[in-house]
Motif scaffolding. Structure first.
Motif, PDB file in Angstrom:
ATOM      1  N   UNK A 131      -3.469 -12.053 -20.201  1.00 44.34           N
ATOM      2  CA  UNK A 131      -3.047 -10.738 -20.022  1.00 44.34           C
ATOM      3  C   UNK A 131      -1.973 -10.444 -20.667  1.00 44.34           C
ATOM      4  N   UNK A 201      -0.933 -14.968  -0.871  1.00 42.21           N
ATOM      5  CA  UNK A 201      -2.309 -14.900  -0.876  1.00 42.21           C
ATOM      6  C   UNK A 201      -2.713 -13.555  -1.254  1.00 42.21           C
ATOM      7  N   UNK A 202      -1.750 -12.364  -0.715  1.00 42.78           N
ATOM      8  CA  UNK A 202      -2.237 -11.142  -1.555  1.00 42.78           C
ATOM      9  C   UNK A 202      -1.488 -10.902  -2.737  1.00 42.78           C
ATOM     10  N   UNK A 204      -1.812 -11.636  -5.829  1.00 38.24           N
ATOM     11  CA  UNK A 204      -2.553 -11.561  -6.879  1.00 38.24           C
ATOM     12  C   UNK A 204      -3.039 -10.107  -6.975  1.00 38.24           C
ATOM     13  N   UNK A 205      -3.595  -9.419  -5.859  1.00 40.42           N
ATOM     14  CA  UNK A 205      -4.171  -8.180  -5.848  1.00 40.42           C
ATOM     15  C   UNK A 205      -2.611  -7.192  -6.045  1.00 40.42           C
ATOM     16  N   UNK A 208      -1.717  -7.237  -9.513  1.00 47.22           N
ATOM     17  CA  UNK A 208      -2.454  -6.529 -10.376  1.00 47.22           C
ATOM     18  C   UNK A 208      -2.270  -4.986 -10.398  1.00 47.22           C
ATOM     19  N   UNK A 235     -10.276  -1.010 -18.222  1.00 50.64           N
ATOM     20  CA  UNK A 235     -10.552  -2.054 -17.496  1.00 50.64           C
ATOM     21  C   UNK A 235     -10.002  -2.451 -16.423  1.00 50.64           C
ATOM     22  N   UNK A 236      -8.805  -1.987 -16.273  1.00 47.52           N
ATOM     23  CA  UNK A 236      -7.930  -1.942 -14.993  1.00 47.52           C
ATOM     24  C   UNK A 236      -8.560  -0.700 -13.839  1.00 47.52           C
ATOM     25  N   UNK A 238     -11.225   0.408 -13.810  1.00 50.78           N
ATOM     26  CA  UNK A 238     -12.650   0.315 -13.062  1.00 50.78           C
ATOM     27  C   UNK A 238     -12.643  -0.596 -12.231  1.00 50.78           C
ATOM     28  N   UNK A 239     -11.625  -1.359 -11.859  1.00 54.29           N
ATOM     29  CA  UNK A 239     -11.128  -2.235 -10.689  1.00 54.29           C
ATOM     30  C   UNK A 239     -10.348  -1.539  -9.710  1.00 54.29           C
ATOM     31  N   UNK A 241     -10.102   0.714  -6.718  1.00 51.99           N
ATOM     32  CA  UNK A 241     -10.738   1.756  -5.934  1.00 51.99           C
ATOM     33  C   UNK A 241     -10.402   3.187  -6.137  1.00 51.99           C
ATOM     34  N   UNK A 269      -3.462   2.020  -2.710  1.00 47.45           N
ATOM     35  CA  UNK A 269      -4.061   0.512  -2.482  1.00 47.45           C
ATOM     36  C   UNK A 269      -2.831   0.026  -2.164  1.00 47.45           C
ATOM     37  N   UNK A 272      -1.141  -0.102   1.082  1.00 47.53           N
ATOM     38  CA  UNK A 272      -1.976  -1.034   2.477  1.00 47.53           C
ATOM     39  C   UNK A 272      -1.415  -2.273   2.335  1.00 47.53           C
ATOM     40  N   UNK A 273      -1.309  -2.944   1.162  1.00 44.88           N
ATOM     41  CA  UNK A 273      -0.978  -4.337   1.103  1.00 44.88           C
ATOM     42  C   UNK A 273       0.608  -4.870   1.025  1.00 44.88           C
ATOM     43  N   UNK A 276       2.520  -6.525   4.197  1.00 42.97           N
ATOM     44  CA  UNK A 276       2.300  -7.945   4.456  1.00 42.97           C
ATOM     45  C   UNK A 276       2.664  -9.078   3.378  1.00 42.97           C
TER      46      UNK A 276
END
Lengths: 329, 403
Positions: A131, A201-202, A204-205, A208, A235-236, A238-239, A241, A269, A272-273, A276
């Protein structure tokens, strides 16, 4: 002048390899002769560059210099330690033809670690070499081989351990939240707060989404983004939502992806994360500060051995300039 | 029980000789499930013999499974879908598994604080996955599972395991063969289905070992991620692997009875290369080939894509005139008749002595087929009863269809 800058660079690379082989073989006379050739070539390179661009007169051989084998060459010029603000530098902007000599030339003059720093400063989150290279290509008009990044972190660690905090920043590791070990393949900047360099664990998302937002913002500031930048954004998009697909909402007037839509969707999004993830990161960062020494806080706890001989070879190539740059400041 | 197990272990170790044991992986289990009747492969795999080495030493090297291009392509595609917090994979999983927006966790179990020791990774995987119902998690990259096959534990690494809010795990496979117009290469899908069935069973074992209801928690629908059409854009499809689960279970049960296959073999049989200190084999290749020949194989052309011994077995099968050389369909149609020559003799009623009772049905079928062929060929003016081998196969198919 006889040779172009690129040809000279190729010749310099070949000569350096020759010097290394000669030194390793213990062939002193050959090494001496090759070093002389090398110095000539480097001088020719400096001259070629000066005539090519008068304003970027600052030359820099630190990124590829070999102080170990070429100790006699005291004439190697030292690049002034300029910190680059990525958004302020825009080789792809209207003033410069994207992808043409000027932009490329200037990018190539930066040591690898500064190129990585530029890309990471844009993203503002730990990122993988692939990246980093894509972002650098998209916004700084220069691609570099990701293979060279594999040893960068180790070189930076070595430099830090020999002279802690001698540099304004280090390219360091992101730490896993559980064991505070270096997270596989991620690079970060040492000046970031510890929380940002922890990977739960969250994370990476979250990272991103943050990088999608930052890429979208950077694209907004560029009047004519290069295709690589638009490809990265799509590309970003597209992933994330809600930022692509249905009804063409995300597409602007020219049928291109609208950065604002991507930013809004990613932020939605992210909300939401965020809580946490923040909790995990803050807890782990506290542990890191309590339990780890300075070097471990930057480069991680636990032992990491080189995995292959290839890495070791890289290490030689990138390791030396790192030390030289540190000493030069 | 224990004593028997040790005997078998000792026997398998003798078969392997001084070679390093080769690990048992999902591909091996899948290959054996594709050709369950092959005793040669069962024995060689159970004894963890390095088949590639044996095959090339006896003069039949198989350039099988080694394409560096295919492997590079697969790992590049895997890296692509798992890049940037597995952004592409997550988008696909949200679509096919209906994940909530909040389910975006990603845990890399590929190493434990930089350590890649298998035992440690397995323990870590077990600790993380069994705790998932209490703590949160969605995608688990590079988990290491363990599966008991033929008396030994094999470590298996699925591409990814996904956990959904309804407390079910889904095994995710990333493969680089394309799905073109909604159609994928059937052998690729079949292999992926068998392999994911192995992962499902291994994951169920792991959860059951921790007192959880593994059967209910690991879904029989696995996710296959492949490139779409001719681009690199990934697409996910659900695979129902219930049938493969049954196949693998049956296979594994068979493999645990590997002692039955070994029992009739000569006691001093070994596939040892008798390597010296420098690893140079000293055994006579012909001798080793004879040893391999002691264990009956069940060759069919499908073996060429799945087994390192394939060229040796093909040579052997064509020398013996085995019906398997003509393909599985012919072998099954000829049920029980092992060689082409025998089938032709039976068809012409030239068999030495009376037809044995177990071949009576097959003999009736080939005779009828030969008669039909004779009649058909007589119409064309050809000589009846002297068909070439492929022709015989075709006619027999027609004959069984008519009966």
């Amino acid at each position: 002048m006889d040779e172009t800058v690129e040809e000279l660079e190729e010749r310099i690379t070949a000569l350096r390899a020759g010097v290394r082989r000669a030194v390793l073989d213990g062939d002193g006379p050959l090494a001496g002769a090759l070093r002389r050739d090398l110095r000539h070539a480097e001088r020719a390179w400096d001259a070629a560059l000066d005539s090519a661009s008068t304003d970027s007169a600052s030359t820099d051989s630190a990124s590829t210099a070999w102080p170990g084998t070429d100790a006699g060459d005291a004439a190697a010029p030292v690049r002034p330690g300029v910190m680059h603000v990525p958004s302020a530098r825009d080789p792809a902007g209207p003033g410069a033809e994207p992808g043409l000599g000027d932009g490329r030339g200037r990018g190539a003059l930066l040591p690898l670690r500064e190129q990585v720093h530029e890309a990471l400063s844009l993203l503002q989150v730990p990122a993988a070499p692939r990246l980093i290279a894509t972002v650098h290509e998209a916004f700084f008009a220069l691609a570099f081989p990701t293979a060279r990044l594999t040893s960068l972190r180790r070189d930076e660690e070595r430099s830090f351990r020999s002279a802690p905090f001698a540099r304004p920043y280090y390219i360091c590791a992101a730490l896993s939240a559980d064991y505070l070990a270096p997270s596989r393949g991620l690079l970060a900047i040492s000046t970031w707060p510890a929380e940002r360099r922890i990977i739960g664990s969250l994370s990476p998302r979250v990272d991103f989404l943050v990088s999608a937002i930052n890429v979208a913002r950077a694209i907004e500031q560029v009047p004519e983004p290069v295709p690589a930048a638009r490809a990265l954004l799509s590309r970003f998009a597209a992933n994330v939502r809600g930022s692509s697909g249905a009804g063409g909402r995300s597409f602007g007037p020219a049928g291109r992806i609208d950065p604002q839509v991507v930013i809004r969707a990613a932020q939605a999004e992210l909300e939401v994360h965020a809580e946490e993830d923040q909790r995990t990161r803050a807890g782990a960062a506290r542990r890191a500060r309590d339990q780890l020494d300075d070097a471990q806080q930057l480069f991680g706890a636990g032992i990491r051995r080189p995995r292959s001989g290839e890495d070791d070879e890289d290490e030689d190539e990138d390791g030396r300039p790192g030390r030289k740059a540190a000493g030069g400041r | 029980m224990d004593g028997g197990f040790t005997d078998i272990e000792a026997r398998l170790a003798r078969l392997r000789g001084g070679q390093l044991p080769e690990t048992y992986d999902a591909r091996k289990i899948a290959a054996l499930a594709g050709n369950p009747g092959c005793r040669r492969r069962s024995v060689l795999d159970a004894a963890a013999v390095e088949k590639r080495r044996v095959a090339s030493y006896i003069g039949f090297p198989a350039p099988f499974g080694q394409s560096p291009f295919a492997m590079a392509r697969e790992s590049a595609f895997q890296a692509q879908v798992k890049d940037n917090g597995a952004m592409e994979l997550l988008a696909l999983l949200r679509e096919v598994l209906g994940l909530d927006l909040a389910e975006a966790h990603y845990d890399d179990l590929g190493d434990v604080a930089g350590n890649v020791n298998q035992g440690l990774r397995y323990a870590h995987t077990r600790q993380v996955l069994t705790a998932v119902p209490q703590r949160r998690g969605t995608m688990f990259d590079h988990p290491l599972l363990r599966f008991r096959v033929a008396g030994r534990h094999a470590y298996l690494q699925p591409d990814l395991v996904a956990f959904r809010h309804d407390a079910t795990f889904h095994v995710v496979m990333v493969r680089s063969f394309p799905v073109i117009d909604g159609q994928a290469d059937s052998s690729g899908v079949a292999a992926a289905a068998i392999q994911s069935a192995v992962f499902v069973l291994a994951l169920r074992d792991l959860l059951a070992g921790a007192g959880l209801d593994g059967d209910a928690m690991v879904h029989h629908e696995t996710v296959l991620v492949t490139p779409r059409d001719f681009a690199n854009q990934p697409v996910a499809s659900l695979l129902d692997v219930r049938k493969q689960l049954a196949t693998v279970r049956r296979q594994v049960a068979r493999m645990d009875r590997v002692e039955d296959i070994i029992a009739p073999l000569p006691g001093d049989l070994t596939f040892d290369l008798d390597a010296d200190d420098k690893g140079v084999p000293r055994r006579r290749p012909g001798d080793l080939a004879d040893a391999v020949g002691c264990v009956p194989a069940s060759y069919s052309p499908e073996c060429l894509g799945a087994c390192e011994m394939c060229f040796f077995c093909r040579e052997e099968a064509s020398e013996h005139g085995d019906t398997g050389v003509l393909g599985k369909a012919v072998r099954e149609d000829l049920g029980g008749i092992e060689s082409v020559a025998r089938a032709l003799r039976l068809a012409r009623g030239q068999g030495p002595g009376p037809v044995p009772p177990d071949l009576a049905e097959a003999a009736t079928i080939v005779r009828r087929a030969a008669r039909l062929r004779g009649e058909a060929m007589a119409g064309d003016g050809a000589v009846p009863g002297h068909g070439a081998v492929p022709g015989a196969g075709t006619v027999i198919n027609e004959g069984t269809g008519a009966s």
